[in-house]
Design an enzyme around this catalytic site. Structure first.
Site, PDB file in Angstrom:
ATOM      1  N   CYS A 130      76.291 -66.404  37.674  1.00 37.13           N
ATOM      2  CA  CYS A 130      76.175 -65.008  38.126  1.00 37.13           C
ATOM      3  C   CYS A 130      74.817 -64.789  38.783  1.00 37.13           C
ATOM      4  O   CYS A 130      74.719 -64.115  39.818  1.00 37.13           O
ATOM      5  CB  CYS A 130      76.335 -64.035  36.966  1.00 37.13           C
ATOM      6  SG  CYS A 130      77.936 -64.083  36.153  1.00 37.13           S
ATOM      7  N   CYS A 167      74.608 -65.089  32.363  1.00 34.69           N
ATOM      8  CA  CYS A 167      75.446 -66.032  33.105  1.00 34.69           C
ATOM      9  C   CYS A 167      74.667 -66.695  34.250  1.00 34.69           C
ATOM     10  O   CYS A 167      74.276 -66.027  35.208  1.00 34.69           O
ATOM     11  CB  CYS A 167      76.668 -65.287  33.639  1.00 34.69           C
ATOM     12  SG  CYS A 167      77.655 -66.187  34.823  1.00 34.69           S
TER      13      CYS A 167
END
Length: 175
Positions: free
Chosen positions: A78, A75
């Protein structure tokens, strides 16, 4: 980090008053060499803790204030939010910062109905008081932490109890 020591004191005044939390034990140090010894001796300390289904209850139930970052390696947002979360954990050493890898711990992600990552959640006194998907900027994360600290938990518990009573009443009326 300074000289390989997490959360090293930033000033002489701070170093005289530094407290180090290792689990639930508090160590006070007036000399930096004592502090270094304590930090070296206790490798349990990390700025963030990895949450798994095996340790989740122990960590969340055993602490009054836990910030949880639900994330995944693949991600992009993230990865951008990770350093913000780490810096915040260094500023707030009295709080528990934890990360849940949603790929490795799908049961936890499912239990909290995580549909988008990163998602930040704050749990105070075993009550989720904040959950928001998306990478928060550092200032926003600090603001959320401040608001969560300021919550009157007696009021929150009363509100939760009222909501549960209302839910039970509606469930009983539907039957």
């Amino acid at each position: 980090m300074r000289r390989g020591v997490p959360n090293a004191p930033r000033s002489t005044e701070t170093s005289r008053r530094t407290e180090y939390l290792a689990g639930r034990t508090r160590f006070r140090s007036r000399r930096p060499c004592e502090q270094q010894h304590i930090l070296d001796r206790s490798r349990e300390y990390m700025s963030t803790v990895e949450l798994t289904k095996e340790n989740f209850d122990e960590i969340v139930s055993g602490n009054d204030f836990v910030l949880i970052d639900f994330w995944a390696e693949w991600c992009g947002p993230c990865k951008q939010f990770g350093p913000v979360f780490e810096r915040s954990s260094e500023k707030h050493d009295d709080l528990i910062f934890a990360k849940v890898d949603t790929e490795a711990q799908p049961e936890l992600a499912q239990a909290f109905q995580i549909q988008s990552i990163p998602t930040v959640m704050i749990v105070r006194d075993n009550i989720a008081v904040f959950a928001q998907p998306g990478a928060l900027p550092e200032a926003a994360l600090e603001d959320v932490i401040g608001q969560a600290r300021a919550l009157d938990m007696d009021e929150v518990r009363a509100s939760v109890a009222e909501a549960q009573k209302s839910e039970q009443a509606q469930g009983g009326a539907a039957q």
